[in-house]
Enzyme design. Structure first.
Site, mmCIF file in Angstrom:
data_model
loop_
_atom_site.group_PDB
_atom_site.id
_atom_site.type_symbol
_atom_site.label_atom_id
_atom_site.label_comp_id
_atom_site.label_asym_id
_atom_site.label_seq_id
_atom_site.Cartn_x
_atom_site.Cartn_y
_atom_site.Cartn_z
ATOM 1 N N ASP A 263 0.855 -1.191 0.000
ATOM 2 C CA ASP A 263 0.000 0.000 0.000
ATOM 3 C C ASP A 263 0.887 1.236 0.000
ATOM 4 O O ASP A 263 1.808 1.356 0.833
ATOM 5 C CB ASP A 263 -0.916 0.003 1.228
ATOM 6 N N ASN A 271 -3.122 13.028 -4.277
ATOM 7 C CA ASN A 271 -4.361 13.380 -4.957
ATOM 8 C C ASN A 271 -4.871 14.752 -4.523
ATOM 9 O O ASN A 271 -5.344 15.544 -5.348
ATOM 10 C CB ASN A 271 -5.430 12.320 -4.689
ATOM 11 N N HIS A 276 -5.989 14.248 -9.083
ATOM 12 C CA HIS A 276 -6.072 12.821 -9.404
ATOM 13 C C HIS A 276 -5.274 12.424 -10.652
ATOM 14 O O HIS A 276 -4.732 11.317 -10.692
ATOM 15 C CB HIS A 276 -7.544 12.427 -9.567
ATOM 16 N N GLU A 306 -4.743 2.438 -4.262
ATOM 17 C CA GLU A 306 -3.274 2.482 -4.256
ATOM 18 C C GLU A 306 -2.663 1.219 -3.663
ATOM 19 O O GLU A 306 -1.485 1.200 -3.297
ATOM 20 C CB GLU A 306 -2.791 3.701 -3.457
#
Length: 386
Positions: A263, A271, A276, A306
Site C-alpha cells: 500500500d 491526490n 487525481h 493504491e
C-alpha cells in the site's frame, strides 16, 4: 521461403514447388516428343521396307534434324527456366509438322492416311499452345498440305483428279477449324477457372485477415478482462483466480508460496495536492517500476486504489523479504524520486502459505501484516509470521 498460393482442393502449395513443377513441364513434353520421334522413325523404316514409303526417303536427315531441334529446345528449357512453356512448344510442333509433311512427300499409297498425323499434332497444340499460336500452327499445316498438293500436281499432272484433292483439302480445313474452335473454348474455360481460383484465393486471404482481426480482438478483450486499465498490470479478478490456482497446487504438491500486500504511503496527499491525474501517473510509474524488478513467475496486480498484491512462488521467507527490500530500495532511488511529484514509499505485509490455508485465509493474514506495518510507522515490511 516462398509465398503460398491456393491450389485445387483447398491445398496450399509453396511457390518454389509450383515453379519447380512448371520448369519440369516443358522437359517432360520434349521427352514425350523424343519418344514419338523414335516411334515414328521405326514406323518409317518399316514403311520403307514394305514399300509404303519410297526407298530414297532421307530418314536419317529428317529425323536427325528433328532430334537435333528437340535437343536444342531441351537445353534452352534447361538453362532458360523462366520462359513461357508455350514458346518452346510451338517450335517443337512446327518441326513435327515439317517432318510429317516431308514423310508424306515420300509416301505412296498411305499419303492420304498420313493426313491424320496433322490432327495428332493439333491435339498436342490444343493443350500446350495459346490460341494465336494454335492458329499459326493450323496455318502452317495448311501451307504444308497445299505445298504437297502442288508438288503432287507437278509430278502427276495427267493422272491427278481435282475433286478428291479439293475434298481432302476441305476436310483438312474443316478439321483445323474445329481444333481452333475447341481451343478457343478451352482457353475460355481455363480463363474462367483461373479467375475463379483468383477469387477463391482473394476470399481465402480475406477470411484469413478477418480471422486474424478476430483473434487480435479476442486477445485484446482477454487482456482487457485481466488487465488493469490504468497501470496495465493484472487486475484483482485475475489475481484472485491465480491465487486460488496456486493455493490448490500447493495443497496437492506443497511448495513455498508468499503473498505480499503493498500500500502506497500517504497517497491521498498526492491526490489532494496535485490532483487525481498526477496520482494516476504515480500509480502507473510505480507499477512499471515494481514490475520491472520481478521474476517471470511472480505476479503483480492492482488490488484496489493504491494497493497492490504480489504473489511470489518458490521463494523462502528470507527470499521474499529480499524481493520486497529490493523494491523499496528501487523506489528510494533519487533518479526514480525525481520523476515523481513527491517521495513515494510503500508499506507491505507478507504472509507465507501454510498447509490447509485457503486463499482467503492467506489474504487475511497478509492484510493483518500490512496493517501492522502501517501502525509501526509505514515505509516498512511486516511479516504475518513474526
Amino acid at each position: 521461403m516462398g509465398s503460398r498460393t491456393p491450389a485445387q482442393g483447398g491445398a496450399i502449395l509453396d511457390t518454389t514447388t509450383e515453379d519447380r513443377l512448371r520448369q519440369r513441364e516443358p522437359l517432360q513434353r520434349l521427352r514425350l516428343g523424343l519418344y514419338s520421334y523414335l516411334l515414328l522413325w521405326a514406323a518409317t523404316l518399316l514403311g520403307i521396307r514394305t514399300g509404303l514409303l519410297q526407298a530414297d526417303t532421307p530418314h536419317w536427315l529428317l529425323f536427325g534434324a528433328a532430334l537435333l531441334v528437340t535437343l536444342l529446345l531441351a537445353l534452352q528449357s534447361r538453362y532458360c527456366p523462366g520462359r513461357d512453356p508455350s514458346t518452346l512448344a510451338f517450335p517443337h510442333l512446327a518441326v513435327a509438322t515439317a517432318l510429317v509433311s516431308a514423310l508424306m512427300y515420300y509416301a505412296n499409297e498411305v499419303r492420304d492416311m498420313m493426313m491424320f498425323c496433322y490432327f495428332i499434332i493439333m491435339t498436342f497444340g490444343l493443350f500446350t499452345l495459346r490460341l494465336r499460336q494454335l492458329i499459326l500452327l493450323a496455318a502452317l499445316i495448311l501451307c504444308c498440305a497445299g505445298l504437297l498438293d502442288a508438288l503432287e500436281w507437278q509430278r502427276q499432272a495427267d493422272n491427278k483428279a481435282l475433286l478428291p484433292t479439293l475434298a481432302q483439302l476441305s476436310l483438312l480445313i474443316g478439321g483445323l477449324a474445329w481444333f481452333i474452335y475447341i481451343g478457343a473454348h478451352l482457353r475460355l474455360f481455363r480463363r474462367r477457372e483461373r479467375q475463379q481460383q483468383l477469387r477463391l484465393a482473394a476470399q481465402q486471404q480475406h477470411l484469413e485477415a478477418t480471422n486474424q482481426r478476430l483473434r487480435d480482438a479476442l486477445e485484446a478483450l482477454e487482456q482487457m478482462a485481466i488487465r488493469d486499465p490504468l497501470t496495465g498490470i493484472y487486475n484483482r479478478r485475475y489475481f484472485m483466480e491465480r491465487l486460488h490456482q496456486e493455493v490448490a497446487r500447493c495443497q496437492r504438491h506443497p511448495r513455498p508460496l508468499h503473498l505480499a500486500m503493498l500500500d502506497l504511503d500517504h497517497f491521498k496527499r498526492i491526490n489532494d495536492q496535485y490532483g487525481h491525474p498526477a496520482g494516476d501517473r504515480v500509480l502507473e510509474q510505480v507499477a512499471e517500476i515494481l514490475g520491472s524488478l520481478l521474476r517471470r513467475t511472480d505476479l503483480l496486480a492492482r488490488y484496489g486504489g493504491e494497493e497492490f498484491a504480489l504473489l511470489l512462488v518458490d521463494l523462502s521467507d528470507s527470499g521474499a523479504r529480499q524481493v520486497l527490500a529490493r523494491l523499496q530500495q528501487r523506489l528510494a532511488d533519487p533518479a526514480v524520486q525525481a520523476i515523481l511529484p513527491q517521495p513515494v514509499t510503500f508499506s507491505a505485509g507478507v504472509a507465507a502459505w501454510r498447509p490447509n490455508d485457503s486463499a482467503e485465509q492467506l489474504i487475511e493474514r497478509a492484510d493483518q501484516a500490512l496493517y501492522a506495518a502501517k501502525h509501526a510507522g509505514r515505509d516498512r515490511v511486516a511479516s504475518a509470521d513474526d
